[in-house]
Design a protein around this motif. Sequence first.
Motif, PDB file in Angstrom:
ATOM      1  N   PRO A  48       0.825  -1.206   0.000  1.00 37.03           N
ATOM      2  CA  PRO A  48       0.000   0.000   0.000  1.00 37.03           C
ATOM      3  C   PRO A  48       0.862   1.261   0.000  1.00 37.03           C
ATOM      4  N   LEU A  49       0.941   1.921  -1.167  1.00 38.47           N
ATOM      5  CA  LEU A  49       1.801   3.096  -1.316  1.00 38.47           C
ATOM      6  C   LEU A  49       1.018   4.309  -1.799  1.00 38.47           C
ATOM      7  N   ILE A  50       1.437   5.469  -1.324  1.00 37.19           N
ATOM      8  CA  ILE A  50       0.915   6.755  -1.785  1.00 37.19           C
ATOM      9  C   ILE A  50       2.111   7.640  -2.119  1.00 37.19           C
ATOM     10  N   LEU A  51       1.830   8.760  -2.793  1.00 33.65           N
ATOM     11  CA  LEU A  51       2.879   9.759  -2.997  1.00 33.65           C
ATOM     12  C   LEU A  51       2.273  11.139  -2.854  1.00 33.65           C
ATOM     13  N   VAL A  66      12.995   9.728   4.656  1.00 31.50           N
ATOM     14  CA  VAL A  66      12.879   8.265   4.707  1.00 31.50           C
ATOM     15  C   VAL A  66      12.922   7.788   6.159  1.00 31.50           C
ATOM     16  N   GLY A  67      11.978   6.922   6.499  1.00 30.53           N
ATOM     17  CA  GLY A  67      11.885   6.358   7.841  1.00 30.53           C
ATOM     18  C   GLY A  67      11.016   7.158   8.789  1.00 30.53           C
ATOM     19  N   LYS A  68      10.646   8.384   8.414  1.00 30.75           N
ATOM     20  CA  LYS A  68       9.807   9.229   9.273  1.00 30.75           C
ATOM     21  C   LYS A  68       8.329   8.955   8.987  1.00 30.75           C
ATOM     22  N   CYS A 118       1.372   7.024   7.570  1.00 26.62           N
ATOM     23  CA  CYS A 118       2.353   6.571   6.594  1.00 26.62           C
ATOM     24  C   CYS A 118       3.775   6.666   7.123  1.00 26.62           C
ATOM     25  N   GLU A 119       4.645   5.888   6.494  1.00 23.43           N
ATOM     26  CA  GLU A 119       6.083   5.993   6.728  1.00 23.43           C
ATOM     27  C   GLU A 119       6.756   6.203   5.382  1.00 23.43           C
ATOM     28  N   THR A 120       7.583   7.232   5.299  1.00 22.54           N
ATOM     29  CA  THR A 120       8.268   7.544   4.049  1.00 22.54           C
ATOM     30  C   THR A 120       9.264   6.434   3.712  1.00 22.54           C
ATOM     31  N   ILE A 121       9.184   5.913   2.477  1.00 20.89           N
ATOM     32  CA  ILE A 121      10.123   4.865   2.047  1.00 20.89           C
ATOM     33  C   ILE A 121      11.114   5.365   1.005  1.00 20.89           C
ATOM     34  N   SER A 122      10.779   6.479   0.317  1.00 20.07           N
ATOM     35  CA  SER A 122      11.740   7.078  -0.616  1.00 20.07           C
ATOM     36  C   SER A 122      11.358   8.523  -0.907  1.00 20.07           C
TER      37      SER A 122
END
Length: 166
Positions: A48-51, A66-68, A118-122
């Motif tokens: 499950p991803l959003i931008l 990233v990670g926050k 959410c958690e930022t992945i990139s």
Amino acid sequence: MAPFTSQELRKGFASFATGVTVITCIDEEQNPHGITISSFNTVSLEPPLILWSLKKQSRLMPWVEVGKKHLIHVLERSQEDLAMHFATVKQNQFVNISHQLATSGLTQINHCVAYYECETISVHAGGDHNIIVAKVINLKNHPEKAPLIFARSKFIGLDLGEAQPN
């Protein structure tokens, strides 16, 4: 020479109707911050991803790296005042704003249509903005509420009538 001016491009972009969100995050001292964003977009169901995008120079950038973690609020059609409130930088943003502390420790604005923790992945460079890709780790949805929409530089409500949830 460009075939259009930046003002013409802005007006052209304004023709695309979009939902309105407020994103909240916390700094190193656990102080809450929020910003109005209309660049929210879904990416993937699995995972499950959003931008969404944020100006590179934004004061919030260090707190969504990233990670926050951050909390995306889909505003309800009567929450135009919240959209305008969080559209400008100010101190003590949450004074007189109906909110609570979510179990994640993030600040949750009350009465919204949906919430995505959410958690930022990139983070990717995109012109004068950064594109933040985040994994949805928790979700609350209120399909009976109508979302706030922004188009042609105006807020409009979306009347869902008798729409049934899928």
